[in-house]
Scaffold this motif. Structure first.
Motif, PDB file in Angstrom:
ATOM      1  N   ASN A 191     -14.849  -5.058 -29.009  1.00  0.00           N
ATOM      2  CA  ASN A 191     -15.222  -5.103 -27.597  1.00  0.00           C
ATOM      3  C   ASN A 191     -13.999  -4.959 -26.713  1.00  0.00           C
ATOM      4  O   ASN A 191     -12.942  -5.541 -26.988  1.00  0.00           O
ATOM      5  CB  ASN A 191     -15.939  -6.413 -27.281  1.00  0.00           C
ATOM      6  N   HIS A 192     -14.141  -4.155 -25.671  1.00  0.00           N
ATOM      7  CA  HIS A 192     -13.108  -4.042 -24.629  1.00  0.00           C
ATOM      8  C   HIS A 192     -13.763  -4.267 -23.274  1.00  0.00           C
ATOM      9  O   HIS A 192     -14.808  -3.681 -22.975  1.00  0.00           O
ATOM     10  CB  HIS A 192     -12.443  -2.671 -24.646  1.00  0.00           C
ATOM     11  N   GLN A 193     -13.149  -5.118 -22.463  1.00  0.00           N
ATOM     12  CA  GLN A 193     -13.675  -5.416 -21.130  1.00  0.00           C
ATOM     13  C   GLN A 193     -12.526  -5.451 -20.142  1.00  0.00           C
ATOM     14  O   GLN A 193     -11.449  -5.994 -20.438  1.00  0.00           O
ATOM     15  CB  GLN A 193     -14.409  -6.759 -21.130  1.00  0.00           C
ATOM     16  N   GLU A 194     -12.742  -4.891 -18.960  1.00  0.00           N
ATOM     17  CA  GLU A 194     -11.723  -4.951 -17.914  1.00  0.00           C
ATOM     18  C   GLU A 194     -12.383  -4.864 -16.550  1.00  0.00           C
ATOM     19  O   GLU A 194     -13.503  -4.357 -16.406  1.00  0.00           O
ATOM     20  CB  GLU A 194     -10.702  -3.826 -18.073  1.00  0.00           C
ATOM     21  N   THR A 195     -11.693  -5.381 -15.556  1.00  0.00           N
ATOM     22  CA  THR A 195     -12.171  -5.296 -14.183  1.00  0.00           C
ATOM     23  C   THR A 195     -10.992  -5.329 -13.227  1.00  0.00           C
ATOM     24  O   THR A 195      -9.965  -5.958 -13.507  1.00  0.00           O
ATOM     25  CB  THR A 195     -13.142  -6.444 -13.854  1.00  0.00           C
ATOM     26  N   GLY A 196     -11.143  -4.626 -12.102  1.00  0.00           N
ATOM     27  CA  GLY A 196     -10.128  -4.691 -11.058  1.00  0.00           C
ATOM     28  C   GLY A 196     -10.178  -5.991 -10.293  1.00  0.00           C
ATOM     29  O   GLY A 196      -9.210  -6.391  -9.643  1.00  0.00           O
ATOM     30  N   GLY A 197     -11.336  -6.687 -10.346  1.00  0.00           N
ATOM     31  CA  GLY A 197     -11.459  -8.010  -9.753  1.00  0.00           C
ATOM     32  C   GLY A 197     -11.502  -7.997  -8.237  1.00  0.00           C
ATOM     33  O   GLY A 197     -11.713  -6.971  -7.588  1.00  0.00           O
ATOM     34  N   PHE A 198     -11.298  -9.172  -7.673  1.00  0.00           N
ATOM     35  CA  PHE A 198     -11.267  -9.345  -6.223  1.00  0.00           C
ATOM     36  C   PHE A 198     -10.222 -10.412  -5.904  1.00  0.00           C
ATOM     37  O   PHE A 198      -9.719 -11.104  -6.804  1.00  0.00           O
ATOM     38  CB  PHE A 198     -12.642  -9.747  -5.673  1.00  0.00           C
ATOM     39  N   ALA A 199      -9.864 -10.551  -4.633  1.00  0.00           N
ATOM     40  CA  ALA A 199      -8.862 -11.544  -4.240  1.00  0.00           C
ATOM     41  C   ALA A 199      -9.348 -12.943  -4.617  1.00  0.00           C
ATOM     42  O   ALA A 199     -10.460 -13.336  -4.265  1.00  0.00           O
ATOM     43  CB  ALA A 199      -8.581 -11.452  -2.750  1.00  0.00           C
ATOM     44  N   THR A 200      -8.519 -13.683  -5.310  1.00  0.00           N
ATOM     45  CA  THR A 200      -8.930 -14.973  -5.862  1.00  0.00           C
ATOM     46  C   THR A 200      -9.168 -16.019  -4.793  1.00  0.00           C
ATOM     47  O   THR A 200     -10.174 -16.730  -4.817  1.00  0.00           O
ATOM     48  CB  THR A 200      -7.854 -15.493  -6.838  1.00  0.00           C
ATOM     49  N   LYS A 201      -8.253 -16.143  -3.846  1.00  0.00           N
ATOM     50  CA  LYS A 201      -8.288 -17.271  -2.917  1.00  0.00           C
ATOM     51  C   LYS A 201      -8.830 -16.877  -1.549  1.00  0.00           C
ATOM     52  O   LYS A 201      -8.595 -15.776  -1.053  1.00  0.00           O
ATOM     53  CB  LYS A 201      -6.910 -17.901  -2.791  1.00  0.00           C
ATOM     54  N   ASN A 202      -9.531 -17.823  -0.943  1.00  0.00           N
ATOM     55  CA  ASN A 202     -10.125 -17.632   0.374  1.00  0.00           C
ATOM     56  C   ASN A 202      -9.033 -17.751   1.439  1.00  0.00           C
ATOM     57  O   ASN A 202      -8.355 -18.775   1.534  1.00  0.00           O
ATOM     58  CB  ASN A 202     -11.207 -18.690   0.587  1.00  0.00           C
ATOM     59  N   SER A 203      -8.862 -16.704   2.254  1.00  0.00           N
ATOM     60  CA  SER A 203      -7.760 -16.675   3.216  1.00  0.00           C
ATOM     61  C   SER A 203      -7.905 -17.741   4.296  1.00  0.00           C
ATOM     62  O   SER A 203      -6.914 -18.308   4.755  1.00  0.00           O
ATOM     63  CB  SER A 203      -7.652 -15.293   3.857  1.00  0.00           C
ATOM     64  N   ALA A 204      -9.148 -18.036   4.712  1.00  0.00           N
ATOM     65  CA  ALA A 204      -9.357 -19.044   5.754  1.00  0.00           C
ATOM     66  C   ALA A 204      -9.039 -20.448   5.252  1.00  0.00           C
ATOM     67  O   ALA A 204      -8.663 -21.323   6.034  1.00  0.00           O
ATOM     68  CB  ALA A 204     -10.791 -18.979   6.264  1.00  0.00           C
ATOM     69  N   GLN A 205      -9.176 -20.673   3.954  1.00  0.00           N
ATOM     70  CA  GLN A 205      -8.955 -21.992   3.376  1.00  0.00           C
ATOM     71  C   GLN A 205      -7.603 -22.107   2.683  1.00  0.00           C
ATOM     72  O   GLN A 205      -7.286 -23.152   2.109  1.00  0.00           O
ATOM     73  CB  GLN A 205     -10.078 -22.314   2.379  1.00  0.00           C
ATOM     74  N   ASN A 206      -6.812 -21.042   2.736  1.00  0.00           N
ATOM     75  CA  ASN A 206      -5.461 -21.039   2.166  1.00  0.00           C
ATOM     76  C   ASN A 206      -4.522 -20.328   3.142  1.00  0.00           C
ATOM     77  O   ASN A 206      -4.092 -19.198   2.914  1.00  0.00           O
ATOM     78  CB  ASN A 206      -5.445 -20.332   0.809  1.00  0.00           C
ATOM     79  N   ASP A 207      -4.246 -20.998   4.266  1.00  0.00           N
ATOM     80  CA  ASP A 207      -3.420 -20.390   5.306  1.00  0.00           C
ATOM     81  C   ASP A 207      -2.035 -21.017   5.393  1.00  0.00           C
ATOM     82  O   ASP A 207      -1.306 -20.809   6.365  1.00  0.00           O
ATOM     83  CB  ASP A 207      -4.117 -20.481   6.660  1.00  0.00           C
ATOM     84  N   GLY A 208      -1.668 -21.819   4.390  1.00  0.00           N
ATOM     85  CA  GLY A 208      -0.347 -22.435   4.377  1.00  0.00           C
ATOM     86  C   GLY A 208      -0.279 -23.778   5.052  1.00  0.00           C
ATOM     87  O   GLY A 208       0.737 -24.471   4.960  1.00  0.00           O
ATOM     88  N   SER A 209      -1.349 -24.205   5.741  1.00  0.00           N
ATOM     89  CA  SER A 209      -1.319 -25.490   6.432  1.00  0.00           C
ATOM     90  C   SER A 209      -1.529 -26.624   5.448  1.00  0.00           C
ATOM     91  O   SER A 209      -2.110 -26.459   4.377  1.00  0.00           O
ATOM     92  CB  SER A 209      -2.407 -25.536   7.513  1.00  0.00           C
TER      93      SER A 209
END
Length: 650
Positions: A191-209
């Protein structure tokens, strides 16, 4: 009122006056007692995910096919290949035992259950046991057991394969060959599986604050995933009643995910836009030899010896090339000897011995954390009895686990059932279970280890009412769990990284009801499950983190001629998430919460002939934005087209 309506709908679906088609809904299972028995005879809460279910729904990973099962919640930190947590009847992932062909799947260093390491393309079927099962399976089986069986080649003959392509540049290709040569059964699957995926983290909830998780920053880079796996199953009947075999499962995968920081900003400089990304490389291999012997007419024996090795390497992109920062390994050896004694047609006795050796080592070269090596050996003896006396069924199990470091435990299960008539059955059981601290939790002082840790303990009761015939099933289960000695990082800080020492300070409880069933109405098939529970942290009196009070699923499909179409709906009430402070009241504004959601999937297939079929599966049909894990995104709309060749047995 919503709970009452939900309950009534589930009962109405399985009204006994509507159905006429003949279909087998009563397979043979082993997870409920470690002995073969029909699903209708199981006294514990057991369900089965068949190979046909997997082919129909075309899940992208193990977590996707488990979602919607009674009592089970799946939480993933991003896309495919990312850490996947499983909560069963409110129990933590570390309290759910996952087995692949009988081999334990565990990370001795982190105490996690790496569900994401199991390639879905190699899975034949899955059996699920909910509730305490330490009396059958030993440590860790507090919330339940998930027994995964890889492809054996029993249901196919000759070459077979499938290929799919879909959203996010996702590809999944499987090829294999299965054949029976005289007394030898052989199967190999790639079996071979791959994906380009999507951005892992939510930008509104990970803004550095500081109000967001660890002050993290969301990076736009997608979390790509790539895996390759192989499974080999060979068995040979030496003579009638005597069989030997070997099973091998090997996989490697890598993920590219968001580490939550900007490189320069992390070093105290102005942000330079260079993403902090985590590269995880994992290599896993497990192999086992087994021998089945029919000693005489009433004594069957099975001896199994298995070895598994899991190697993980974490690299961070600190604007450098492949700077290794972490290497983690879990090595395992397992030996078991199970003996079935058939006392009569309605009575069996089980005796077994088991030895499980777990080793782990960790080395973090970037941060300079001292290398850790640890090991433990669990030696076990178990006994069980199942009997049927007219309408009354009885199950007794007892097991003692001796651990060379830390404390062992003796656990038991007592089950009783009563056949009301040929279709209706009442069953109930009481049991206790435990989960022992790992060698890292005990002795990795730099990560909060505490040699004084005691095993987590659980006491459970459940009662159920079941209806089953060849057209429909219905099961209603009431359960009550009390868990003590829970291990949490609540001790004093032990280093400059604010790591806290582990301690047995927490306790929890959960009471609830699980409703599940399926039915056939002419060309229609209905499946439904609903769980209503009250998972409580008994120290803070808050709802347990990432566990919902209400969740479930509904599926309907319609088959006509060579076509089949269907839809799944999953729903969940809101869940609290990890708070900013250790003891965070639900009324505090800094407390995080994942909102409730309902998402729909759609699927359809066309069977060209007895060997060829094509299918289209759509996930998150209405592109619903929802969360299960605060700070992390979930997949949006996705469409996947598959073609499959699977010859029938000649």
């Amino acid at each position: 009122m919503k709970k009452i309506i939900l309950f009534a709908l589930c009962l109405n679906i399985f009204s006994s006056s509507l159905f006429a088609e003949d279909v087998d809904l009563n397979p043979i299972v082993v997870v409920g007692s470690r002995q073969e028995q029909r699903l209708s005879g199981v006294m514990t809460s057991v369900s089965v995910i068949t190979r046909k279910d997997i082919e129909r729904l075309q899940p992208q990973d193990i977590g996707s096919i488990l979602q919607g099962q009674p009592g089970i919640e799946i939480v993933r930190a991003g896309g495919l290949g990312m850490q996947t947590s499983i909560f069963m009847r409110g129990a933590n992932s570390s309290q759910v035992l996952v087995l692949v062909d009988g081999m334990k799947v565990t990370d001795e260093f982190s105490n996690a259950t790496p569900l994401q390491n199991i390639p879905i393309g190699q899975v034949d079927h899955i059996e699920i046991l909910r509730g305490n099962a330490s009396a059958l399976y030993g440590p860790r089986a507090m919330g339940g057991v998930i027994q995964i069986f890889t492809k054996s080649g029993v249901n196919t003959s000759g070459p077979y394969g499938s290929a799919s392509y879909g959203s996010r540049n996702t590809k999944n290709v499987t090829g294999g060959y299965s054949q029976k040569f005289n007394d030898t059964l052989f199967n190999i699957s790639l079996n071979h599986q791959e994906t380009g995926g999507f951005a892992t983290k939510n930008s509104a909830q990970n803004d550095g604050s500081i109000a967001n998780p660890n002050g993290s920053i969301a990076n736009p880079t997608k979390n790509a995933y790539n895996s390759d796996s192989v499974s080999i199953n060979i068995s040979k009947a030496i003579m009638p009643g005597q069989e030997v075999g070997i099973k091998i499962l090997g996989s490697k995968f890598n993920t590219f995910s968001d580490a939550g920081f900007d490189y320069a900003n992390n070093l105290g400089n102005p942000p330079d836009g260079v993403n902090g990304m985590n590269k995880l490389y994992s290599n896993n291999i497990s192999s086992q030899l087994f021998m089945k012997n029919q000693i005489n007419d009433f004594w069957n024996s099975k001896i199994t010896y298995g070895v598994s090795n899991m190697n993980n390497r974490n690299d961070y992109n600190f604007n450098q090339s492949d700077q290794a920062i972490g290497n983690y390994q879990t090595y395992q050896k397992d030996f078991s000897w199970l003996n079935d004694f058939i006392i009569s047609n309605n009575q069996t006795f089980l005796l077994g011995l088991q030895s499980n050796q777990l080793k782990t080592k960790d080395e973090d070269t970037f941060f300079g954390i001292p290398r850790f090596k640890g090991s433990r050996v669990i030696k076990s003896a178990l006994a069980g009895y199942t009997g049927k006396f007219d309408a009354i069924g009885l199950q007794l199990n007892m097991r003692h686990d001796n651990i060379n470091i830390g404390d062992g435990s003796t656990t038991g299960l007592f089950g009783l059932s009563y056949d009301i008539d040929h279709q209706w059955k009442w069953a109930g059981n009481v049991s206790n279970a435990f989960s022992a601290p790992t060698s890292a939790q005990l002795h990795n002082i730099g990560a909060g280890g505490n040699p004084s840790l005691k095993p987590e303990k659980d006491n459970s009761m459940e009662t159920s009412l079941q209806y089953m015939d060849n057209k429909k099933t219905l099961r209603i289960v009431l359960f009550d769990r009390k868990t003590t000695n829970l291990i949490e990082a609540t001790g004093p800080e032990i280093n400059i990284f604010h790591t806290k020492q582990l301690a047995n300070t927490a306790k929890s409880s959960n009471t609830g009801v699980e409703i599940s069933g399926q039915a056939i109405l002419n060309a229609f098939t209905f499946k439904a499950s609903a769980t209503v529970q009250d998972p409580i942290n008994e120290v803070t009196h808050n709802q347990l983190q990432r566990r919902a009070e209400n969740f479930g699923s509904f599926e309907i499909n319609y088959a006509f001629d060579k076509y089949k179409i269907g839809s799944q709906v999953f729903f969940s009430s809101p869940t609290p998430d990890i708070p900013v402070t250790d003891l965070c009241s639900p009324t505090t504004s800094l407390c995080r919460k994942n909102g409730g959601y309902a998402i729909a999937n759609l699927y359809g297939s066309y069977t060209y002939d007895k060997n060829w079929s094509a299918s289209l599966n759509i996930e998150n049909l209405f592109d619903k934005t929802y969360q299960k894990n605060y700070g992390f995104n979930t997949p949006g709309f996705g469409a996947f087209l598959s073609v499959q060749y699977s010859p029938e047995i000649k």
